[in-house]
Design a protein around this motif. Structure first.
Motif, PDB file in Angstrom:
ATOM      1  N   SER A   1       0.841  -1.198   0.000  1.00  0.00           N
ATOM      2  CA  SER A   1       0.000   0.000   0.000  1.00  0.00           C
ATOM      3  C   SER A   1       0.873   1.243   0.000  1.00  0.00           C
ATOM      4  O   SER A   1       2.006   1.219   0.489  1.00  0.00           O
ATOM      5  CB  SER A   1      -0.901   0.000   1.244  1.00  0.00           C
ATOM      6  N   LEU A   2       0.313   2.325  -0.521  1.00  0.00           N
ATOM      7  CA  LEU A   2       0.982   3.623  -0.403  1.00  0.00           C
ATOM      8  C   LEU A   2       0.718   4.257   0.960  1.00  0.00           C
ATOM      9  O   LEU A   2       1.326   5.271   1.294  1.00  0.00           O
ATOM     10  CB  LEU A   2       0.504   4.564  -1.515  1.00  0.00           C
TER      11      LEU A   2
ATOM     12  N   LEU B   1       4.650   2.556   1.463  1.00  0.00           N
ATOM     13  CA  LEU B   1       5.386   3.795   1.256  1.00  0.00           C
ATOM     14  C   LEU B   1       5.295   4.613   2.535  1.00  0.00           C
ATOM     15  O   LEU B   1       4.203   4.815   3.064  1.00  0.00           O
ATOM     16  CB  LEU B   1       4.777   4.583   0.088  1.00  0.00           C
ATOM     17  N   GLU B   2       6.448   5.064   3.018  1.00  0.00           N
ATOM     18  CA  GLU B   2       6.453   5.868   4.241  1.00  0.00           C
ATOM     19  C   GLU B   2       7.506   6.962   4.129  1.00  0.00           C
ATOM     20  O   GLU B   2       8.685   6.659   3.923  1.00  0.00           O
ATOM     21  CB  GLU B   2       6.744   4.977   5.462  1.00  0.00           C
ATOM     22  N   ALA B   3       7.052   8.202   4.237  1.00  0.00           N
ATOM     23  CA  ALA B   3       7.946   9.364   4.167  1.00  0.00           C
ATOM     24  C   ALA B   3       8.826   9.315   2.925  1.00  0.00           C
ATOM     25  O   ALA B   3      10.012   9.654   2.970  1.00  0.00           O
ATOM     26  CB  ALA B   3       8.791   9.460   5.441  1.00  0.00           C
ATOM     27  N   GLY B   4       8.233   8.877   1.804  1.00  0.00           N
ATOM     28  CA  GLY B   4       8.951   8.847   0.544  1.00  0.00           C
ATOM     29  C   GLY B   4       9.810   7.608   0.316  1.00  0.00           C
ATOM     30  O   GLY B   4      10.485   7.511  -0.701  1.00  0.00           O
ATOM     31  N   TRP B   5       9.788   6.660   1.240  1.00  0.00           N
ATOM     32  CA  TRP B   5      10.611   5.454   1.129  1.00  0.00           C
ATOM     33  C   TRP B   5       9.751   4.219   0.900  1.00  0.00           C
ATOM     34  O   TRP B   5       8.680   4.083   1.496  1.00  0.00           O
ATOM     35  CB  TRP B   5      11.421   5.241   2.405  1.00  0.00           C
ATOM     36  N   LEU B   6      10.243   3.308   0.050  1.00  0.00           N
ATOM     37  CA  LEU B   6       9.621   2.003  -0.093  1.00  0.00           C
ATOM     38  C   LEU B   6      10.100   1.148   1.056  1.00  0.00           C
ATOM     39  O   LEU B   6      11.315   0.941   1.231  1.00  0.00           O
ATOM     40  CB  LEU B   6      10.014   1.346  -1.425  1.00  0.00           C
TER      41      LEU B   6
END
Length: 193
Positions: A108-109, A129-134
């Motif tokens: 999920s994003l 996706l978290e704070a721009g990181w996969l």
């Protein structure tokens, strides 16, 4: 690379899978091919469903989105015992049609998506996706794999659907036993060229 060309249909997949030099096959299995000829494999280690959209309705007897979701999610029937079904938690149609008896691996994003939270609390693999990181989790250890903006196909992190695709690819690669360093390097170098 054994050959280059359009092998997206079942006949092309079977041709390549019969080659004794083949070590690993990554196949796109389209809805039309599934309906016309079935699944080209019967013992896959991983299958991925990224989305279900209201396209191609009225073809091959598929008239509703729910029927189309059933066709796309039929790839789980090709999984070998212990095989993983990688699914997009952000697609409500995928969530609604996901087979309960499959080993589900969600992405999920949204790091707070209920499917991601449930997977993490149950210590099952997932990605988000978290704070721009996969971010990828194997169920125990969470890894910051790569910044979305560093994946060329995301167009600097703006092409959200390709961030979803990168998460799916990362989880599928992990299911195949590939190391994170190789997954990172491939995502950082993969371009539409």
């Amino acid at each position: 690379v054994l050959d280059k060309g359009d092998y997206s249909g079942p006949a092309g997949a079977r041709l390549l899978l019969r080659d004794p030099r083949l070590e690993l096959g990554v196949l796109e299995v389209a809805r039309g091919g599934i309906l016309r000829r079935g699944l080209p494999v019967g013992h896959a280690r991983v299958a991925v469903v990224t989305n279900v959209a209201a396209d191609h309705l009225g073809q091959y007897g598929i008239n509703t989105v729910a029927e189309l979701a059933g066709v796309k999610l039929s790839v789980y029937r090709a999984l070998a015992p212990g095989g993983q079904l990688v699914l997009n938690a952000d697609d409500a149609r995928v969530v609604a049609a996901a087979p309960e008896d499959a080993h589900q691996v969600w992405f999920s994003l949204n790091p707070q998506h209920p499917k991601i939270l449930a997977a993490r609390s149950a210590e099952r693999p997932c990605g988000w996706l978290e704070a721009g990181w996969l971010m990828l989790s194997d169920g125990g250890v969470t890894t910051r794999l790569i910044a979305a903006q560093d994946v060329p196909l995301t167009l600097g992190g703006d092409a959200r659907y390709n961030i979803e695709n990168a998460l799916a690819a990362g989880l599928a690669a992990r299911a195949l036993g590939l190391p994170d360093a190789a997954i990172h390097a491939t995502l950082a170098a993969f371009r539409s060229d």
